[in-house]
Motif scaffolding. Structure first.
Motif, PDB file in Angstrom:
ATOM      1  N   ASP A  96       3.715   9.385  31.376  1.00  0.00           N
ATOM      2  CA  ASP A  96       2.580   8.610  31.545  1.00  0.00           C
ATOM      3  C   ASP A  96       1.562   9.379  31.037  1.00  0.00           C
ATOM      4  O   ASP A  96       0.347   8.608  30.740  1.00  0.00           O
ATOM      5  N   CYS A  99       2.071  10.401  26.747  1.00  0.00           N
ATOM      6  CA  CYS A  99       2.901   9.627  26.030  1.00  0.00           C
ATOM      7  C   CYS A  99       2.623   9.546  24.359  1.00  0.00           C
ATOM      8  O   CYS A  99       3.184   9.340  23.889  1.00  0.00           O
ATOM      9  N   GLN A 122       0.798   0.982  25.265  1.00  0.00           N
ATOM     10  CA  GLN A 122       1.894  -0.276  25.503  1.00  0.00           C
ATOM     11  C   GLN A 122       2.391  -0.583  24.122  1.00  0.00           C
ATOM     12  O   GLN A 122       3.566  -1.134  23.948  1.00  0.00           O
ATOM     13  N   ARG A 125       5.125   1.648  23.209  1.00  0.00           N
ATOM     14  CA  ARG A 125       6.390   1.022  24.074  1.00  0.00           C
ATOM     15  C   ARG A 125       7.032  -0.220  23.478  1.00  0.00           C
ATOM     16  O   ARG A 125       8.441  -0.116  23.284  1.00  0.00           O
ATOM     17  N   ASP A 126       6.253  -0.989  23.117  1.00  0.00           N
ATOM     18  CA  ASP A 126       6.517  -2.442  22.554  1.00  0.00           C
ATOM     19  C   ASP A 126       7.638  -2.069  21.063  1.00  0.00           C
ATOM     20  O   ASP A 126       8.629  -2.656  21.009  1.00  0.00           O
ATOM     21  N   ARG A 128       8.878   0.600  20.120  1.00  0.00           N
ATOM     22  CA  ARG A 128       9.954   1.384  20.237  1.00  0.00           C
ATOM     23  C   ARG A 128      11.071   0.684  20.828  1.00  0.00           C
ATOM     24  O   ARG A 128      12.335   0.743  20.209  1.00  0.00           O
ATOM     25  N   SER A 129      10.900  -0.368  21.790  1.00  0.00           N
ATOM     26  CA  SER A 129      11.877  -1.089  22.182  1.00  0.00           C
ATOM     27  C   SER A 129      12.333  -2.103  21.256  1.00  0.00           C
ATOM     28  O   SER A 129      13.412  -2.527  21.089  1.00  0.00           O
ATOM     29  N   ILE A 303      12.881   3.128  28.213  1.00  0.00           N
ATOM     30  CA  ILE A 303      11.561   2.524  27.194  1.00  0.00           C
ATOM     31  C   ILE A 303      12.212   2.008  26.001  1.00  0.00           C
ATOM     32  O   ILE A 303      11.848   0.694  25.839  1.00  0.00           O
ATOM     33  N   PRO A 470      11.095  10.442  26.192  1.00  0.00           N
ATOM     34  CA  PRO A 470      11.089   8.755  25.363  1.00  0.00           C
ATOM     35  C   PRO A 470      10.385   9.006  24.076  1.00  0.00           C
ATOM     36  O   PRO A 470      10.677   7.993  23.165  1.00  0.00           O
ATOM     37  N   ARG A 471       9.567   9.814  23.566  1.00  0.00           N
ATOM     38  CA  ARG A 471       8.915   9.837  22.411  1.00  0.00           C
ATOM     39  C   ARG A 471       9.599  10.871  21.278  1.00  0.00           C
ATOM     40  O   ARG A 471       9.099  11.306  20.454  1.00  0.00           O
TER      41      ARG A 471
END
Length: 532
Positions: A96, A99, A122, A125-126, A128-129, A303, A470-471
């Motif tokens: 966090d 990121c 965010q 994140r959106d 990526r999801s 994520i 996550p990245r």
């Protein structure tokens, strides 16, 4: 007289400014190498006297006991991480705080500003999801036949050219050749286009990719300036890529999506996935997301498995298509070029790989699919070692989002080092992959490092060809599969050896500065197998 006075004032002011800037790490107790005036730590790279990998390596190996060291991007201080535990901290535990990538994208430049690479917080994140279901094993299974068509087309071309040759072999610059293969794979798997860049060497799709990845001096200067001074884009929009090229790719994506929608056409490619995203019908699959493409495959984090809630407009989706095109055009061909060099100069490895390929082909009567390809253990070992020795992304970047304590940089430090908001942090993948503490005899090409008996010896966060946390690279499965298919077909039909122009050992070309290019070119010699 006035000119002389003002010149003296400017000189003194600049001198005081640089002294203050270049005293940052000394004041904070962080080891570093003396920077060049104005150009900082990258002076030799900017002047094309040294590849940037070698510049980072010098800094990395000069302080072998440090957890992290200081670096100057021109006059801006940044940190290069050396300790795997700190890498874990940056990439996972304190994600966090770290990121995002550097914020150097122009709002008017969709290649970076709205792409998965350039999105932040965010919104990233959106997205990526949203996109993670596109790169699962089940989606790739449908794309494998498309990749195989491109691979077989290239094999036919090479066979024809070898047969034409009086010498009975062909000396090939593999980087250029396999860029054409990668271009055709992207055209068919991403955009639903049938392109033959081997027969039509100057086709429009290839020319677009070439313009994207072979930057002019002005484009390079713009990119480098924005990379070092991202605040410039807050003052004025600076576009690195030509608007006509971006506009052309936009039209391709939009026209293809509209045509599919109108004719109710379904095809296993990225355009289909973007259509499903637009309609809100792309769903996460309820399957175990394991490393089914090989050891180097990165796992999707929580994520990427989150619920898809965001509604995306056409520009958002187009940006992902363009990013996928740019990323795949150059990086995959680079990996293949370095891998084929290693096979050419390591005949024992090539012979063992050929035996595995022949056995797999005969056992399955020539029907090679996604699962059979990924059951080939030695092929995966060879690719994993090539990605270790020649990582396509030799350095990773992160930007600090919140004030964070990294601890003491080395055992002699008297105080902790705090990373401030917007501070840049780099992870030197190449240097870590070549550190003898983690990989004995790092210059040696040894696939056995990744055998079932040895891979457990690889220390966590010391192998990062597709990033960390996550990245990481969302397309690792796609890239690995595309590479394996090409290597499978090549080794089944040809024998590789060094050409007269092949430099052994290989070195990175300092004139390429930041691109991964071999000095003297990526030359190998190709012969048709005697038993073909």
């Amino acid at each position: 007289m006035y000119v002389l006075i003002w010149s003296c004032v400017l000189f003194v002011t600049l001198n005081l400014y640089l002294r203050r800037k270049y005293s940052y790490f000394r004041d904070h107790g962080v080891n570093h190498l003396p920077p060049a005036v104005i150009l900082g730590s990258a002076a030799k790279t900017i002047l094309k006297m040294q590849h940037f990998v070698d510049s980072v390596n010098k800094l990395y190996f000069t302080f072998p006991a440090d957890r992290f060291v200081g670096n100057y991007d021109f006059v801006n201080p940044s940190i290069i991480i050396r300790d795997p535990e700190v890498i874990k901290l940056i990439g996972v535990k304190a994600f966090d705080h770290f990121c995002d990538h550097r914020n150097f994208a122009s709002k008017s430049d969709p290649v970076f500003a709205k792409s998965l690479f350039g999105l932040r917080g965010q919104k990233w994140r959106d997205m990526r999801s949203t996109l993670s279901p596109a790169f699962t094993g089940s989606k790739l299974r449908g794309m494998v036949p498309l990749m195989q068509d491109c691979s077989k087309n290239l094999v036919r071309y090479l066979k024809t050219e070898v047969c034409k040759s009086e010498e009975g072999y062909l000396d090939v610059d593999t980087k250029e050749l396999f860029t054409r293969y990668a271009n055709d794979v992207i055209a068919t798997c991403a955009f639903g286009l049938e392109v033959d860049s081997i027969a039509e060497k100057n086709n429009e799709f290839y020319r677009i990719g070439h313009r994207f990845t072979n930057l002019t001096f002005i484009q390079t200067l713009k990119m480098f300036t924005l990379f070092m001074f991202p605040f410039i884009n807050k003052i004025v929009d600076v576009n690195v890529f030509p608007k006509d090229i971006i506009g052309h790719l936009k039209r391709i994506v939009l026209d293809t999506m509209a045509n599919r929608d109108e004719n109710n056409t379904v095809r296993p490619d990225l355009i289909q996935i973007l259509l499903e995203v637009k309609k809100g019908i792309l769903k996460h699959e309820n399957v175990k997301d394991d490393k089914d493409a090989g050891f180097a495959t990165v796992e999707e984090s929580a994520i990427g498995k989150g619920a898809i809630k965001h509604a995306w407009d056409d520009d958002d989706l187009i940006a992902q298509g363009i990013l996928f095109f740019v990323a795949g055009f150059d990086s995959v061909s680079t990996v293949i070029a370095f891998l084929l060099y290693e096979l050419a100069v390591n005949v024992d490895v090539q012979d063992r790989l050929r035996r595995e390929i022949d056995a797999c082909y005969e056992k399955n009567r020539g029907k090679i699919d996604y699962d059979k390809l990924n059951q080939m253990t030695y092929l995966d070992m060879v690719l994993s070692e090539s990605l270790r020795k020649w990582p396509p992304a030799p350095i990773l970047d992160r930007e600090c989002e919140k004030h964070y304590n990294l601890g003491r940089p080395h055992s002699n430090a008297t105080k902790d080092f705090y990373v401030e908001k917007s501070f840049q942090v780099a992870i030197p993948v190449w240097a870590i992959h070549h550190d003898p503490r983690y990989y004995p005899q790092p210059a040696r090409f040894d696939p056995e490092r990744f055998s079932d008996d040895n891979r457990h010896n690889i220390e966590p966060f010391t192998y990062m060809p597709f990033g960390i946390g996550p990245r990481n690279c969302i397309g690792s499965r796609f890239a690995i599969t595309e590479i394996k298919i090409m290597v499978f077909d090549l080794i089944r039909h040809f024998e590789l050896s060094p050409a007269s122009k092949t430099r052994v050992p290989a070195e990175l070309d300092p004139s390429s500065a930041f691109a991964m290019r071999m000095l003297g070119g990526h030359w190998i010699r190709i012969r048709i197998r005697a038993d073909q």
